[in-house]
Design an enzyme around this catalytic site. Structure first.
Site, mmCIF file in Angstrom:
data_model
loop_
_atom_site.group_PDB
_atom_site.id
_atom_site.type_symbol
_atom_site.label_atom_id
_atom_site.label_comp_id
_atom_site.label_asym_id
_atom_site.label_seq_id
_atom_site.Cartn_x
_atom_site.Cartn_y
_atom_site.Cartn_z
ATOM 1 N N SER A 196 0.818 -0.665 0.199
ATOM 2 C CA SER A 196 0.206 -0.118 -0.136
ATOM 3 C C SER A 196 1.145 1.414 0.262
ATOM 4 O O SER A 196 0.435 3.039 -0.576
ATOM 5 C CB SER A 196 -1.248 -0.087 1.628
ATOM 6 O OG SER A 196 -0.240 0.611 2.871
ATOM 7 N N HIS A 227 0.692 4.972 3.647
ATOM 8 C CA HIS A 227 0.126 6.002 2.988
ATOM 9 C C HIS A 227 -0.170 7.043 2.785
ATOM 10 O O HIS A 227 0.401 7.513 1.459
ATOM 11 C CB HIS A 227 -1.428 5.695 2.373
ATOM 12 C CG HIS A 227 -2.234 4.097 3.277
ATOM 13 N ND1 HIS A 227 -3.228 4.085 3.633
ATOM 14 C CD2 HIS A 227 -1.072 2.750 3.516
ATOM 15 C CE1 HIS A 227 -3.779 2.277 3.813
ATOM 16 N NE2 HIS A 227 -2.108 1.798 3.455
#
Length: 243
Positions: free
Chosen positions: A145, A209
């Site tokens: 991610s 992220h």
């Protein structure tokens, strides 16, 4: 110049010019299926035995902040190996969906070799950033991610007007089309709000992220400059707005 890149974007959407994106997706899926996290191979055991095997697997190939900053040479490689390890089917499919939607156009714009280095480099730094902020955590961190968030950041800079179909829970998951400059800042705002409530325990590494997204946007801004943005055609790919 713009017309040439518009043609290139159409090629990316049709899957004609993104071997790195599709190769990485295939590699992540293959590694997951043959590993213990998928739960498909009976050789890894069942029940508690499987859980112990999975934990050992994640600890070996994932980022463990206390080990990473403890001076172990092997641990320095884990922010790279962790990019190809996923903790569950939902984790894998969510990441690969986002990568499939946004990766091809970013790869076409950057070039194959540059995109591969960008993906691994930003992913490594995103996981390293999370580990640095949680240096005392003994929890394993795995997943692509951080790297995929970097792709989203670069996509926002390179294709801000590309329209993306998004599903919003508070609108009963109605599929609505919005430009990337609306969808992606909304997504990163959700990550920022969630990161403020995050802890060092198991869960989603929202900080990774945010670090990845910032790195991707800044890289695209520095590398390509203000004059090389591309107007994406109306056939831009579709995807959801949350991983």
């Amino acid at each position: 110049m713009i017309s040439n890149w518009s043609t290139a974007v159409v090629r990316a959407i049709r899957g004609q010019s993104a071997p790195v994106t599709y190769g990485l997706i295939a590699l992540c899926c293959l590694i997951f299926v043959i590993g213990p996290a998928a739960g498909l191979d009976p050789a890894y055991g069942t029940g508690d035995e499987l859980l112990l095997t999975q934990r050992a697997y994640f600890r070996r190939w994932g980022v463990v902040p206390t080990e990473l900053f403890g001076g172990a040479p092997r641990a320095a490689l884990t922010p790279a190996t962790a990019l190809f390890i996923h903790g569950s089917w939902l984790h894998l499919l969510g990441n690969m969906l986002f990568f499939f939607v946004f990766g091809a156009m970013a790869e076409e714009r950057m070039g194959h070799v540059q995109f591969a280095l960008f993906y691994v480099g930003c992913g490594y730094l995103a996981l390293l950033g999370y580990a640095a902020a949680n240096a005392e955590s003994p929890q394993s961190l795995v997943g692509a991610s951080g790297a995929i968030s970097a792709v989203l950041g670069a996509f926002l800079y390179l294709f801000p007007k590309a329209r993306v179909t998004s599903l919003f829970p508070f609108l009963f998951f109605l599929p609505l089309r919005f430009p990337a400059w609306v969808v992606l800042p909304f997504w990163v705002t959700l990550q920022w709000l969630a990161a403020g409530r995050d802890s060092s325990g198991p869960g989603v590494a929202y900080l990774a992220h945010l670090v990845g997204f910032s790195l991707g946007f800044v890289y695209a801004w520095v590398r390509f400059g203000r004059t090389t943005r591309v107007k994406a055609p109306a056939t831009a790919p579709e995807g959801e707005n949350q991983p």
